[in-house]
Scaffold this active site. Structure first.
Site, short mmCIF file in Angstrom:
data_model
loop_
_atom_site.label_atom_id
_atom_site.label_comp_id
_atom_site.label_asym_id
_atom_site.label_seq_id
_atom_site.Cartn_x
_atom_site.Cartn_y
_atom_site.Cartn_z
N HIS A 14 17.86 11.04 159.35
CA HIS A 14 17.01 9.81 159.47
C HIS A 14 17.84 8.50 159.50
O HIS A 14 18.92 8.63 159.24
CB HIS A 14 15.86 9.75 158.22
CG HIS A 14 16.46 9.36 157.03
ND1 HIS A 14 15.70 8.83 156.22
CD2 HIS A 14 17.80 9.57 156.56
CE1 HIS A 14 16.24 8.54 155.03
NE2 HIS A 14 17.60 9.12 155.24
N CYS A 33 22.06 3.45 154.49
CA CYS A 33 20.99 4.26 155.13
C CYS A 33 20.33 3.64 156.27
O CYS A 33 19.36 3.98 156.88
CB CYS A 33 19.93 4.72 154.11
SG CYS A 33 20.64 5.29 152.59
N HIS A 39 22.22 9.56 159.36
CA HIS A 39 22.70 10.63 158.77
C HIS A 39 21.56 11.43 158.40
O HIS A 39 20.57 11.33 158.39
CB HIS A 39 23.05 9.84 157.46
CG HIS A 39 22.07 9.16 156.53
ND1 HIS A 39 21.49 7.96 157.01
CD2 HIS A 39 21.52 9.47 155.61
CE1 HIS A 39 20.52 7.64 156.00
NE2 HIS A 39 20.44 8.43 155.36
N HIS A 41 20.27 14.85 155.62
CA HIS A 41 19.98 15.25 154.15
C HIS A 41 19.67 16.87 154.07
O HIS A 41 19.02 17.26 155.08
CB HIS A 41 18.84 14.51 153.44
CG HIS A 41 19.37 13.04 153.32
ND1 HIS A 41 20.16 12.58 152.31
CD2 HIS A 41 18.69 11.87 153.73
CE1 HIS A 41 20.26 11.26 152.41
NE2 HIS A 41 19.14 10.90 153.19
N ASP A 79 12.48 20.56 160.00
CA ASP A 79 13.90 21.20 159.78
C ASP A 79 14.65 21.15 161.14
O ASP A 79 14.25 21.38 162.25
CB ASP A 79 13.64 22.72 159.69
CG ASP A 79 14.66 23.35 159.06
OD1 ASP A 79 15.72 22.45 158.62
OD2 ASP A 79 14.97 24.85 159.49
N HIS A 80 15.95 20.42 161.13
CA HIS A 80 16.94 20.19 162.08
C HIS A 80 16.21 19.16 163.14
O HIS A 80 16.61 19.28 164.29
CB HIS A 80 17.21 21.32 162.81
CG HIS A 80 18.20 22.14 162.00
ND1 HIS A 80 17.73 23.33 160.65
CD2 HIS A 80 19.54 22.18 161.77
CE1 HIS A 80 18.84 23.76 160.20
NE2 HIS A 80 19.98 23.21 160.92
N GLU A 129 15.59 14.50 148.11
CA GLU A 129 16.33 14.13 149.24
C GLU A 129 17.74 14.18 149.01
O GLU A 129 18.52 14.44 149.97
CB GLU A 129 16.16 12.44 149.52
CG GLU A 129 16.71 12.04 150.83
CD GLU A 129 16.29 10.66 151.03
OE1 GLU A 129 15.12 10.43 151.63
OE2 GLU A 129 17.11 9.68 150.95
N1 LIG Z 1 12.82 4.52 147.11
C1 LIG Z 1 14.17 4.80 147.99
N2 LIG Z 1 15.17 4.36 147.78
C2 LIG Z 1 16.22 4.95 148.75
C3 LIG Z 1 15.83 6.09 149.48
C4 LIG Z 1 14.43 6.43 149.60
O1 LIG Z 1 14.05 7.44 150.44
N3 LIG Z 1 13.62 5.91 148.58
N4 LIG Z 1 16.98 6.58 150.20
C5 LIG Z 1 17.94 6.22 150.25
C6 LIG Z 1 19.26 6.87 151.00
O2 LIG Z 1 18.38 7.36 152.33
C7 LIG Z 1 19.95 7.97 150.13
O3 LIG Z 1 19.53 9.20 150.70
C8 LIG Z 1 19.56 8.12 148.92
O4 LIG Z 1 20.37 7.05 148.14
P1 LIG Z 1 21.11 7.58 146.79
O5 LIG Z 1 20.16 8.10 145.70
O6 LIG Z 1 21.88 6.42 146.16
O7 LIG Z 1 22.02 8.69 147.08
P2 LIG Z 1 23.49 9.16 146.61
O8 LIG Z 1 23.91 10.50 147.24
O9 LIG Z 1 24.43 8.05 146.97
O10 LIG Z 1 23.06 9.32 145.23
P3 LIG Z 1 24.26 9.58 143.81
O11 LIG Z 1 23.94 10.75 143.38
O12 LIG Z 1 23.94 8.36 143.14
O13 LIG Z 1 25.69 9.46 144.19
C9 LIG Z 1 18.24 4.97 149.69
N5 LIG Z 1 17.42 4.42 148.78
#
Ligand SMILES: Nc1nc2c(c(=O)[nH]1)N=C([C@H](O)[C@H](O)COP(=O)(O)OP(=O)(O)OP(=O)(O)O)CN2
Length: 140
Positions: A14, A33, A39, A41, A79-80, A129
């Site tokens: 996504h 993102c 990217h 997940h 999926d995929h 996620e």
């Molecule tokens: N409210 C939301 N905020 C964010 C979403 C979402 O779906 N809802 N998604 C993202 C990004 O797509 C990302 O997958 C998630 O970000 P993050 O949690 O920062 O991911 P990290 O792998 O960097 O997490 P850490 O474990 O803190 O390293 C962003 N925001």
């Protein structure tokens, strides 16, 4: 009431992008993102239903039936796949974790009630996620 849960996983791609905003604003709000940064997940979904065990089977609902419904109605569609482009129930929606989990509820809740003749209802969905980021929905 007994609360019964099944866990399933899927992989999907996504991007987070609001077409009403400029590229700069999208990048500011969605950071890594955002638009042009497709990217993927490894999502983890927990589906919880509630009901009373049936007298004859001892089951609220057979885990196998629950798995079949969730796979057919949701997992096979995401999926995929690309959540922004390929998924009918996400058309025109932001592909955040919270919007995705609410959209999945809209698909699954009626199917589970229909399959069990209303004896069992969907209680909650929990969607990871990443390992540390997740959304929960209780249909409220
Ligand atoms: N409210 C939301 N905020 C964010 C979403 C979402 O779906 N809802 N998604 C993202 C990004 O797509 C990302 O997958 C998630 O970000 P993050 O949690 O920062 O991911 P990290 O792998 O960097 O997490 P850490 O474990 O803190 O390293 C962003 N925001």
């Amino acid at each position: 009431m007994i609360y019964l849960s099944k866990e399933l996983t899927f992989c999907a791609a996504h991007q987070l992008y609001n077409p009403k905003w400029s590229k700069e604003k999208n990048e500011e709000v969605f950071e890594g993102c955002a638009h042009e940064n497709w990217h993927g997940h490894n999502y983890h979904l927990t589906v919880t239903v509630k009901g009373r065990p049936d007298e004859d089977t001892g089951m609220v609902m057979n885990f196998k039936d629950l798995k079949r419904i969730v796979k057919k109605e949701v997992i096979s569609k995401v999926d995929h796949k690309n959540l922004n482009l390929d998924v009918d129930f996400m058309k025109g929606k932001m592909t955040t974790c919270e919007v995705l989990v609410e959209a999945m509820w809209g698909v699954l809740a009626p199917k589970i009630s229909e399959f069990t003749d209303g004896r069992v209802v969907l209680h909650s969905l929990k969607l990871y996620e990443t390992n540390t980021s997740f959304a929960e929905y209780y249909g409220e």
